[in-house]
Every structure is written in structure tokens, then in C-alpha cells.
Design an enzyme around this catalytic site. Structure first.
Site, short mmCIF file in Angstrom:
data_model
loop_
_atom_site.label_atom_id
_atom_site.label_comp_id
_atom_site.label_asym_id
_atom_site.label_seq_id
_atom_site.Cartn_x
_atom_site.Cartn_y
_atom_site.Cartn_z
N TYR A 20 12.62 -4.66 17.85
CA TYR A 20 12.64 -4.53 16.39
C TYR A 20 13.88 -5.21 15.82
O TYR A 20 13.79 -5.98 14.85
CB TYR A 20 12.61 -3.06 15.97
CG TYR A 20 12.72 -2.89 14.47
CD1 TYR A 20 11.68 -3.32 13.64
CD2 TYR A 20 13.87 -2.36 13.88
CE1 TYR A 20 11.78 -3.20 12.25
CE2 TYR A 20 13.97 -2.23 12.51
CZ TYR A 20 12.93 -2.65 11.70
OH TYR A 20 13.04 -2.55 10.34
N SER A 27 16.73 -5.76 7.32
CA SER A 27 17.10 -4.41 7.74
C SER A 27 18.52 -4.46 8.25
O SER A 27 19.01 -5.52 8.68
CB SER A 27 16.17 -3.93 8.85
OG SER A 27 16.65 -2.75 9.46
N VAL A 52 -1.28 -9.64 7.71
CA VAL A 52 -0.39 -10.81 7.74
C VAL A 52 -0.26 -11.40 9.14
O VAL A 52 0.16 -12.55 9.29
CB VAL A 52 1.02 -10.48 7.20
CG1 VAL A 52 0.97 -10.11 5.73
CG2 VAL A 52 1.71 -9.41 8.03
N PRO A 56 18.08 -3.06 4.06
CA PRO A 56 18.37 -1.64 3.89
C PRO A 56 18.76 -0.96 5.19
O PRO A 56 18.37 -1.37 6.29
CB PRO A 56 17.02 -1.07 3.40
CG PRO A 56 16.15 -2.26 3.12
CD PRO A 56 16.66 -3.36 3.99
N THR A 109 0.81 -1.22 0.00
CA THR A 109 0.00 0.00 0.00
C THR A 109 0.84 1.27 0.00
O THR A 109 0.33 2.35 -0.28
CB THR A 109 -0.94 0.03 1.22
OG1 THR A 109 -0.15 -0.09 2.41
CG2 THR A 109 -1.94 -1.11 1.16
N ALA A 110 2.12 1.17 0.34
CA ALA A 110 2.97 2.35 0.43
C ALA A 110 4.43 1.93 0.46
O ALA A 110 4.74 0.73 0.50
CB ALA A 110 2.63 3.16 1.69
N GLY A 111 5.32 2.92 0.44
CA GLY A 111 6.73 2.68 0.68
C GLY A 111 7.38 1.70 -0.29
O GLY A 111 7.14 1.73 -1.50
N VAL A 148 15.88 4.35 5.13
CA VAL A 148 15.05 4.60 3.95
C VAL A 148 13.91 5.52 4.37
O VAL A 148 13.18 5.22 5.32
CB VAL A 148 14.44 3.29 3.38
CG1 VAL A 148 13.71 3.57 2.07
CG2 VAL A 148 15.50 2.22 3.20
N ASN A 150 7.54 -8.09 2.07
CA ASN A 150 7.88 -6.70 2.43
C ASN A 150 7.16 -6.22 3.68
O ASN A 150 7.68 -5.34 4.37
CB ASN A 150 7.52 -5.79 1.24
CG ASN A 150 7.54 -4.33 1.63
OD1 ASN A 150 8.59 -3.75 1.85
ND2 ASN A 150 6.36 -3.73 1.74
#
Length: 252
Positions: free
Chosen positions: A153, A140, A61, A183, A11-13, A186, A87
Site C-alpha cells: 500500500y 496518503s 478504474v 491525508p 460512492t462513499a467517503g 481519516v 480519489n
């Protein structure tokens, strides 16, 4: 028939950016996420711009029953998935362990670890049956290092790193490729989600340097997915030039 990519958190990013890149390259798409209106908007745009077929499936999810029901409910022709991009993921809060929120912990573990597992369990079996496939897991730099107040996290992204390695071994006899892309900083909705809508605090994360953009990661994922059949990129770390480690950023 066009190849098919299934993208979670589209939906984004980074997820939305991946949808644009893979549509540009002629893939039909299965886009999933919690915001149906956003999914449908992205789907219509990509269909119009690239003339590809786009199926949308709105679910969380974290909910195993929703994952299985929605994915297994797809028509048989949509289960011939070539690329799965895991993702969907997020961070909640930035607190020392002794002050952490139980709810934040549950959200991160359920999304970043269990959600990835639920989707992969279904789609990997399709790929085994089809005799081909590539699973790309969004990790990440937090899966390679641990930084102050990032405790849970970081733990979830370390889990993604370990699961990626485990998937690579388990799916090896079936010819299924498995890759993790990790990444650094970001600029997406990531920090805004972490800080629960505090846009000013989120903006400060990226001040004084040029962070990566969602498109940078999407193009890297496309590079990984477009290698020849005999080439698998197991693990890839991508950082802004101004960032050397999770906590070492040169700000002007």
C-alpha cells in the site's frame, strides 16, 4: 455554464464528500464508481439540493477498456472538465511482505496506480484540448513514509506521489494545474475495506483520538481547487492534530 468536476470513487467517503462540496460551490459533476445504486442516490440528492447537473458513470478504474469506453462515451459538453479528483483508491490487508496476498497486491496496484493513470490519460488530453484544468491526486501519509506491514500500500502511494510530480512537469507547458493531497488517518470505509468487512477491527484503528473526517479532506481539496489561476499548490499533507507521523498517534 457551470464548471465541471470529475470525481472517481464517489460512492462513499472522501469522494462523496467532495461531490457535496463541489456541488455546493456550483459545479456540475461527473461521478464515477463501481456501485451504480450509490452513485445514482448521491446524484439525485445533489441535484435536488443544489440544482446542479450530475452525470454518473459506473465502472472499475482497474479495467482500462471500461475507463476509456465510459469516459470517451460522455457527450462533448461533459468533456470540458475543470477539475479531476483522482480519489479512487484502497488498501487490502495489513501483512508483512512474506505473508502478503498476491491478490491483495494486484488489487492495490491496479486501483491506486494503474486506475489513476487510466483516468488521467483520458482526462488530461481533454484538458490540454480545452486549454485549462486541474488534476488533484489523493495520496496518503503512506506516500511520504513507510510503516510496518503497509509495504505494498505504501509503495502504491509513493507511486502516486511520484506520478503527481511527473504530471506537474509534463503538463506545465499546457497550463494544467496538478496537486497531491496526502491525508493521515481519516475515518471512512478505508479500514473496513482494508480488513475486508471486519468492522470491529476497523473501529479500533480510530479509538482514543479524533481522526480526520471525509469532510475535512473535501474542504481542503476545495481550498486547493479554488486558488487563483496563478497559484498552484503542488503538495499538501494534512493530519489529525493527534497524529504526527504515520505510526505516531497520541491516544487518550
Amino acid at each position: 455554464m457551470n464548471k465541471i468536476a470529475l470525481i472517481t470513487g464517489a460512492t462513499a467517503g472522501i469522494g462523496e464528500a467532495c461531490a457535496h462540496v463541489f456541488a455546493r460551490e456550483g459545479y456540475n459533476l461527473i461521478l464515477t464508481g463501481r456501485r451504480l445504486d450509490r452513485l445514482e442516490k448521491v446524484a439525485h440528492h445533489l441535484n435536488d439540493k443544489y440544482n446542479v447537473e450530475v452525470a454518473v458513470s459506473s465502472f472499475d478504474v482497474r479495467n482500462r477498456e471500461q475507463v476509456v469506453e465510459n469516459l470517451e462515451g460522455l457527450p462533448a459538453e461533459w468533456k470540458k472538465v475543470n477539475v479531476l479528483i483522482n480519489n479512487a483508491g484502497l488498501s487490502q490487508g495489513l501483512d508483512p511482505i512474506q505473508n502478503g496476498s498476491y491478490d491483495d497486491w494486484d488489487t492495490m496496484i491496479d486501483t491506486n496506480v494503474k486506475g489513476l493513470l487510466y483516468v488521467s490519460r483520458v482526462v488530461s488530453n481533454w484538458m490540454i484540448g480545452n486549454g485549462y484544468g486541474h488534476i488533484i491526486n489523493l495520496g496518503s501519509i503512506a506516500g511520504k513514509e513507510v510503516y510496518a506491514n503497509g509495504n505494498v500500500y505504501c509503495a502504491t502511494k509513493h507511486a502516486v506521489d511520484a506520478l503527481n510530480k511527473g504530471m506537474r512537469i509534463d503538463l506545465l507547458p499546457h497550463g494544467i494545474k496538478v496537486t497531491a493531497v496526502h491525508p493521515g488517518a481519516v475515518e471512512t470505509e478505508f479500514s473496513e475495506v482494508r480488513f475486508k468487512g471486519d468492522k470491529d477491527r476497523a473501529k479500533k484503528v480510530y479509538e482514543g483520538f479524533e481522526p480526520l473526517a471525509a469532510d475535512d479532506i473535501a474542504e481542503t481539496i476545495w481550498f486547493v481547487a479554488s486558488r487563483p489561476a496563478h497559484v498552484n499548490i503542488n503538495d499538501l499533507v494534512i493530519m489529525p492534530t493527534a497524529q504526527a507521523t504515520a505510526g505516531n498517534i497520541f491516544r487518550k
